[in-house]
Design a protein around this motif. Structure first.
Motif, PDB file in Angstrom:
ATOM      1  N   GLU A   4       0.918  -1.196  -0.047  1.00 17.88           N
ATOM      2  CA  GLU A   4      -0.115   0.058   0.072  1.00 17.88           C
ATOM      3  C   GLU A   4       0.757   1.204   0.036  1.00 17.88           C
ATOM      4  O   GLU A   4       0.664   2.298  -0.705  1.00 17.88           O
ATOM      5  CB  GLU A   4      -0.801  -0.040   1.195  1.00 17.88           C
ATOM      6  CG  GLU A   4      -1.975  -0.909   1.409  1.00 17.88           C
ATOM      7  CD  GLU A   4      -2.653  -1.191   2.395  1.00 17.88           C
ATOM      8  OE1 GLU A   4      -2.567  -0.189   3.430  1.00 17.88           O
ATOM      9  OE2 GLU A   4      -3.716  -1.677   2.318  1.00 17.88           O
ATOM     10  N   ARG A  11       2.160   6.959  -6.896  1.00 21.98           N
ATOM     11  CA  ARG A  11       1.004   8.058  -7.360  1.00 21.98           C
ATOM     12  C   ARG A  11       1.835   9.413  -7.109  1.00 21.98           C
ATOM     13  O   ARG A  11       1.664  10.368  -7.825  1.00 21.98           O
ATOM     14  CB  ARG A  11      -0.053   7.911  -6.336  1.00 21.98           C
ATOM     15  CG  ARG A  11      -1.162   7.050  -6.738  1.00 21.98           C
ATOM     16  CD  ARG A  11      -2.603   7.353  -6.300  1.00 21.98           C
ATOM     17  NE  ARG A  11      -3.509   6.378  -6.900  1.00 21.98           N
ATOM     18  CZ  ARG A  11      -3.530   4.911  -6.528  1.00 21.98           C
ATOM     19  NH1 ARG A  11      -2.966   4.498  -5.355  1.00 21.98           N
ATOM     20  NH2 ARG A  11      -4.485   4.158  -7.077  1.00 21.98           N
ATOM     21  N   SER A  31      -4.337   5.120 -12.118  1.00 19.49           N
ATOM     22  CA  SER A  31      -5.024   3.837 -11.765  1.00 19.49           C
ATOM     23  C   SER A  31      -4.621   2.401 -11.780  1.00 19.49           C
ATOM     24  O   SER A  31      -5.255   1.422 -11.497  1.00 19.49           O
ATOM     25  CB  SER A  31      -6.363   3.868 -12.898  1.00 19.49           C
ATOM     26  OG  SER A  31      -5.923   3.654 -14.146  1.00 19.49           O
ATOM     27  N   GLU A  34      -1.569   0.281  -7.731  1.00 16.65           N
ATOM     28  CA  GLU A  34      -1.696  -1.132  -7.165  1.00 16.65           C
ATOM     29  C   GLU A  34      -1.131  -2.050  -7.688  1.00 16.65           C
ATOM     30  O   GLU A  34      -0.332  -2.859  -7.070  1.00 16.65           O
ATOM     31  CB  GLU A  34      -3.087  -0.956  -6.607  1.00 16.65           C
ATOM     32  CG  GLU A  34      -3.333  -0.361  -5.326  1.00 16.65           C
ATOM     33  CD  GLU A  34      -3.913   1.179  -5.794  1.00 16.65           C
ATOM     34  OE1 GLU A  34      -4.148   1.951  -4.742  1.00 16.65           O
ATOM     35  OE2 GLU A  34      -3.982   1.248  -6.709  1.00 16.65           O
ATOM     36  N   HIS A 207      -7.723  -1.506  -6.631  1.00 16.69           N
ATOM     37  CA  HIS A 207      -7.238  -0.680  -5.686  1.00 16.69           C
ATOM     38  C   HIS A 207      -7.033  -1.001  -4.237  1.00 16.69           C
ATOM     39  O   HIS A 207      -6.675  -0.569  -3.105  1.00 16.69           O
ATOM     40  CB  HIS A 207      -8.027   0.613  -5.556  1.00 16.69           C
ATOM     41  CG  HIS A 207      -8.139   1.429  -6.883  1.00 16.69           C
ATOM     42  ND1 HIS A 207      -6.913   1.934  -7.359  1.00 16.69           N
ATOM     43  CD2 HIS A 207      -9.123   1.775  -7.517  1.00 16.69           C
ATOM     44  CE1 HIS A 207      -7.189   2.539  -8.603  1.00 16.69           C
ATOM     45  NE2 HIS A 207      -8.680   2.702  -8.560  1.00 16.69           N
ATOM     46  N   THR A 233     -11.154  -0.301 -11.311  1.00 20.90           N
ATOM     47  CA  THR A 233     -10.290   0.856 -10.965  1.00 20.90           C
ATOM     48  C   THR A 233     -11.104   1.962 -11.168  1.00 20.90           C
ATOM     49  O   THR A 233     -12.133   2.103 -11.754  1.00 20.90           O
ATOM     50  CB  THR A 233      -8.970   0.940 -11.612  1.00 20.90           C
ATOM     51  OG1 THR A 233      -9.087   0.929 -12.885  1.00 20.90           O
ATOM     52  CG2 THR A 233      -8.173  -0.193 -11.431  1.00 20.90           C
ATOM     53  N   ASN A 237      -7.214   7.985  -9.922  1.00 27.22           N
ATOM     54  CA  ASN A 237      -7.498   7.636  -8.374  1.00 27.22           C
ATOM     55  C   ASN A 237      -6.626   8.163  -7.685  1.00 27.22           C
ATOM     56  O   ASN A 237      -5.386   8.094  -8.130  1.00 27.22           O
ATOM     57  CB  ASN A 237      -7.608   6.181  -8.298  1.00 27.22           C
ATOM     58  CG  ASN A 237      -7.968   5.861  -6.963  1.00 27.22           C
ATOM     59  OD1 ASN A 237      -8.940   6.292  -6.372  1.00 27.22           O
ATOM     60  ND2 ASN A 237      -7.291   5.140  -6.098  1.00 27.22           N
TER      61      ASN A 237
END
Length: 256
Positions: A4, A11, A31, A34, A207, A233, A237
């Motif tokens: 995570e 990002r 997106s 992850e 995600h 997704t 995001n």
């Protein structure tokens, strides 16, 4: 927690990279944070000091315009210095707008002409099988990219050749360049389509790193079929001004 955290770092670096240029492919890069995090944290065999290591698994980012996400991941994993990320899309850069294996350490396949990455990934997987090697090929497709007939030619071919060492993902964020996928060319049940083409197909929250990890484990257990994991997704995001927005495909943002 580690996966995570890496997704968050990817990002952050994508946003910082794009802030140095007038615009960049933000939405689709955000997106896939992850899935890249899970692959590079646990499943992908690689050597950052020897990117061409013959024992590595290959990653083909067929949606090559989302190179910023891959570049961020590679830099965070030590393939090249972090400061190079500031050169994205600039003259003479080794981090061009679309992924280029001849310029960027860690990029296994040049991509960007949508659909072609699907075929090359299947070719790599077949070559590994023919050589008797246990390497895997991972393929990331965009949902708008599924409008390309070449993707479905590959789907038939991979099932026919029983390419169980090919694990593909669709970044199903429901948005493409100029509208929703339903408006442009409705995709229907993607997983069901791939099952009918002879694939082992799953769906997962794109995600949720634990869900992605579990789906990859299931895929790796297959011995006679290629695998498809449809990742649900949200385009853009992670930033409220881009999440779920058609205009997030390519846009600029300030350093702030």
């Amino acid at each position: 927690i580690q996966m995570e955290r890496l997704a968050c770092e990817i990002r952050m670096e994508v946003c910082k990279m794009i802030s140095h240029v007038p615009a960049g492919h933000l939405g689709g890069s955000l997106s896939i944070a992850e899935v890249l995090s899970v692959l590079y944290s646990k499943h992908l065999r690689y050597d950052a000091k020897d990117p061409k290591w013959c024992g590595r698994d290959w990653l083909v980012l067929s949606k090559g315009h989302c190179g910023p996400a891959l570049y961020a991941t590679l830099a965070l994993k030590g393939f090249f210095p972090m400061e190079q990320l500031e050169t994205l899309n600039k003259p003479g850069t080794n981090l061009p707008s679309h992924a280029d294996r001849n310029r960027t350490p860690g990029v296994d396949m040049t991509t960007g002409s949508l659909g072609q990455g699907a075929s090359t990934a299947a070719g790599v997987a077949l070559g590994m099988k023919m050589d008797g090697r246990d390497n895997r090929t991972y393929l990331i497709l965009g949902d708008g990219e599924l409008d390309e007939g070449q993707v479905w030619e590959m789907a038939l071919f991979a099932a026919q050749r029983k390419l169980s060492n090919l694990i593909a993902f669709v970044d199903y964020n429901k948005l493409q360049l100029d509208g929703t996928t339903d408006e442009v060319c409705a995709l229907g049940d993607i997983a069901a389509k791939f099952r009918e083409f002879g694939w082992y197909a799953q769906e997962a929250d794109g995600h949720d790193v634990a869900a992605i990890d579990a789906a990859i484990e299931n895929a790796r257990a297959q011995s006679d079929k290629p695998s498809m994991i449809v990742l649900h997704t949200v385009k853009g995001n992670g930033w409220s001004k881009s999440a779920g927005q058609v205009g997030s495909h390519s846009r600029g943002l300030t350093a702030e």
